[in-house]
Write an enzyme that holds these catalytic residues in place. Structure first.
Site, PDB file in Angstrom:
ATOM      1  N   HIS A 103       4.771 -13.587   4.455  1.00 13.55           N
ATOM      2  CA  HIS A 103       3.385 -13.805   4.062  1.00 13.55           C
ATOM      3  C   HIS A 103       3.266 -13.425   2.588  1.00 13.55           C
ATOM      4  CE1 HIS A 103      -1.077 -13.731   4.901  1.00 13.55           C
ATOM      5  NE2 HIS A 103      -1.043 -12.970   3.827  1.00 13.55           N
ATOM      6  N   HIS A 109      -1.715  -2.925   5.365  1.00 11.40           N
ATOM      7  CA  HIS A 109      -1.517  -2.799   3.928  1.00 11.40           C
ATOM      8  C   HIS A 109      -2.258  -1.600   3.375  1.00 11.40           C
ATOM      9  CE1 HIS A 109      -0.575  -4.196  -0.036  1.00 11.40           C
ATOM     10  NE2 HIS A 109      -1.817  -4.487  -0.360  1.00 11.40           N
ATOM     11  N   GLU A 112     -10.225  -3.547  -3.055  1.00 12.70           N
ATOM     12  CA  GLU A 112     -10.425  -4.902  -2.559  1.00 12.70           C
ATOM     13  C   GLU A 112     -11.802  -5.032  -1.910  1.00 12.70           C
ATOM     14  OE1 GLU A 112      -7.255  -5.829   0.115  1.00 12.70           O
ATOM     15  OE2 GLU A 112      -5.674  -5.467  -1.364  1.00 12.70           O
ATOM     16  N   HIS A 143     -12.208  -2.165   0.901  1.00  7.33           N
ATOM     17  CA  HIS A 143     -11.040  -1.351   1.208  1.00  7.33           C
ATOM     18  C   HIS A 143     -10.595  -0.719  -0.103  1.00  7.33           C
ATOM     19  CE1 HIS A 143     -10.626  -4.510   4.575  1.00  7.33           C
ATOM     20  NE2 HIS A 143     -11.250  -3.447   5.040  1.00  7.33           N
ATOM     21  N   HIS A 165      -5.675  -1.002   5.716  1.00  4.14           N
ATOM     22  CA  HIS A 165      -6.479  -2.060   6.317  1.00  4.14           C
ATOM     23  C   HIS A 165      -5.559  -3.164   6.809  1.00  4.14           C
ATOM     24  CE1 HIS A 165      -6.123  -2.858   1.977  1.00  4.14           C
ATOM     25  NE2 HIS A 165      -6.127  -4.151   2.276  1.00  4.14           N
TER      26      HIS A 165
END
Length: 455
Positions: free
Chosen positions: A304, A347, A353, A377, A383
């Site tokens: 990803h 993460h 973010e 976050h 998160h």
């Protein structure tokens, strides 16, 4: 159709080399006054039609040519003709990052409430609410994230941000923005940038809501493409800038110019419309962009990729590769990665973010995260996907599939550790205090006796 007509009348193409950083010039004149752009020099002794020449500088005079930003405006009266500025009530617009104690928790807000016009008339400026931010306007280093919720057009008043640039993301309701350079109709799934010092007024057509990313001390630009090559992400030719349009209108009762300066609001009065620019040229303009035009880059093998592959615009800091703020989107695309957990991974990040949702259902959290709401976050706060998303994606048949059809989520990512305002944590009453519970059902799958299967 109002929006279609406005686009045809007041928008022109191509911020081509301007956004690419090459300093290309653009020009426009209102067709009612042909020849209103001076020829041969910027500031002739007498301008055509008896206009005044006025320069708007968005960078230091001595900046290198590729980063030097300025435009010449040819107007009926210069903007200097106004009464003195006086302080005005700031409402929920603030730069006070110490109102409440820091909160490192994962935060989620339900859709922010839009006031009913039958109860209270609220325009774009009075409807601005600061949610979080960091830094300082005086030192020209920082950002602010705001929500706007309004139901009424601005009448005989305009807004001017002396502190920085506004990147505006409408979520509900289209907005007609009148600027000194002309008009722009901006609909949900489009964005616009009003750069530092540009005066603008916002007309709405009902209950309206959206997000604003403000940056102090830098301008937004297209990210470098690096190994991607010459094409991809947001293409310069898809950015639009206004066509010149003016009004020669006196306002006997007074026209109010609102100035955001050092985090506070000030107002001054003048007797004429500020949108009296007959012609302009330069490389410092407002602009808009349709997010449907974003050329998605994605994984085609395994794993990803980082969300940075979805960056539309960036405001760079003085540290190479580190942004004051990035504007990132998660558009409809194909998911094809093999042997991969396809949704965003769990993460912790040295960046902050903030995510918003324009429409649809974000694939990592299909419940709870709603259009018109948001999540934050913070730096190094863990998160990732909720339990349902994890379980479903861990056992999914990995065939090519469409991701995020009918959805547009976005992220304001910043190197600043952002503080949340008192309005965001308490006053707005939209904070979802149960957000953490979406991860509570995650269960242990560990099996010490597991062995890889023999092929």
């Amino acid at each position: 159709d109002v929006s279609c007509c406005m686009r045809q009348m007041h928008l022109s193409l191509n911020l081509l080399q301007y956004l690419s950083g090459f300093g290309n010039e653009f020009s426009s004149e209102d067709p009612r006054c042909p020849g209103s752009l001076p020829e041969g020099q910027n500031n002739p002794q007498v301008c055509p039609y008896g206009l005044y020449a006025e320069q708007l500088s968005g960078s230091a005079f001595t900046c290198p040519r590729p980063t030097n930003k300025r435009s010449w405006l040819y107007r009926i009266l210069p903007s200097v003709r106004h009464k003195p500025y006086t302080a005005m009530h700031c409402g929920n617009l603030t730069e006070n990052w110490d109102e409440v104690e820091p909160d490192p928790n994962q935060l989620r807000w339900m859709p922010f409430t839009i006031p009913k016009s039958s109860e209270k008339k609220v325009d774009f400026v009075t409807g601005l609410h600061t949610l979080c931010g960091a830094g300082d306007t005086k030192s020209r280093n920082g950002i602010g994230i705001h929500m706007f919720t309004c139901n009424t057009s601005m009448v005989d008043r305009c807004f001017n941000n002396s502190d920085g640039d506004f990147l505006i993301v409408p979520q509900q309701g289209e907005i007609l923005i009148t600027t000194e350079f002309g008009k722009m109709m901006v609909e949900p799934n489009e964005i616009c940038v009003i750069q530092q010092g540009m005066r603008f007024s916002v007309n709405v057509f009902g209950e309206t809501r959206g997000y604003v990313l403000e940056v102090y001390g830098a301008h937004f630009e297209l990210p470098d493409l690096g190994p991607i090559g010459a094409n991809g992400l947001a293409n310069p030719r898809d950015f639009l800038t206004p066509v010149a349009w003016y009004e020669d209108r006196e306002v006997a009762t007074g026209y109010t110019v609102i100035n955001k300066y050092q985090g506070k609001l000030f107002s001054s009065q003048q007797v004429f419309s500020p949108f009296n620019v007959v012609a302009w040229h330069g490389n410092y303009t407002p602009y808009k962009y349709n997010l449907d035009n974003f050329m998605v880059i994605n994984c085609v093998a395994f794993d990803h990729a980082d969300p940075s592959i979805f960056t539309v615009l960036t405001a760079k800091s003085s540290r190479p590769g580190v942004a004051m703020a990035d504007f990132v989107i998660f558009p409809p695309r194909w998911g094809v990665a093999d042997h991969t957990f396809r949704p965003p991974y769990y993460h912790r990040n040295c960046m902050s973010e903030f995510m918003g949702l324009i429409k649809g259902h974000y694939e990592a959290k299909e419940e709870g995260f709603q259009p018109g709401g948001g999540t934050l976050h913070s730096t190094m706060t863990p998160h990732g996907p909720d339990r349902d998303c994890f379980e479903k994606s861990s056992t999914a048949l990995l065939k090519p599939e469409r991701v995020a059809d009918g959805t547009m989520a976005f992220m304001f990512e910043s190197s600043f550790s952002m503080a949340v305002t008192k309005w965001g944590l308490e006053t707005c009453q939209r904070l979802d205090k149960s957000y953490y519970q979406c991860w509570e059902p995650l269960r242990k799958h560990f099996d010490p006796n597991w062995r890889p299967s023999k092929q």
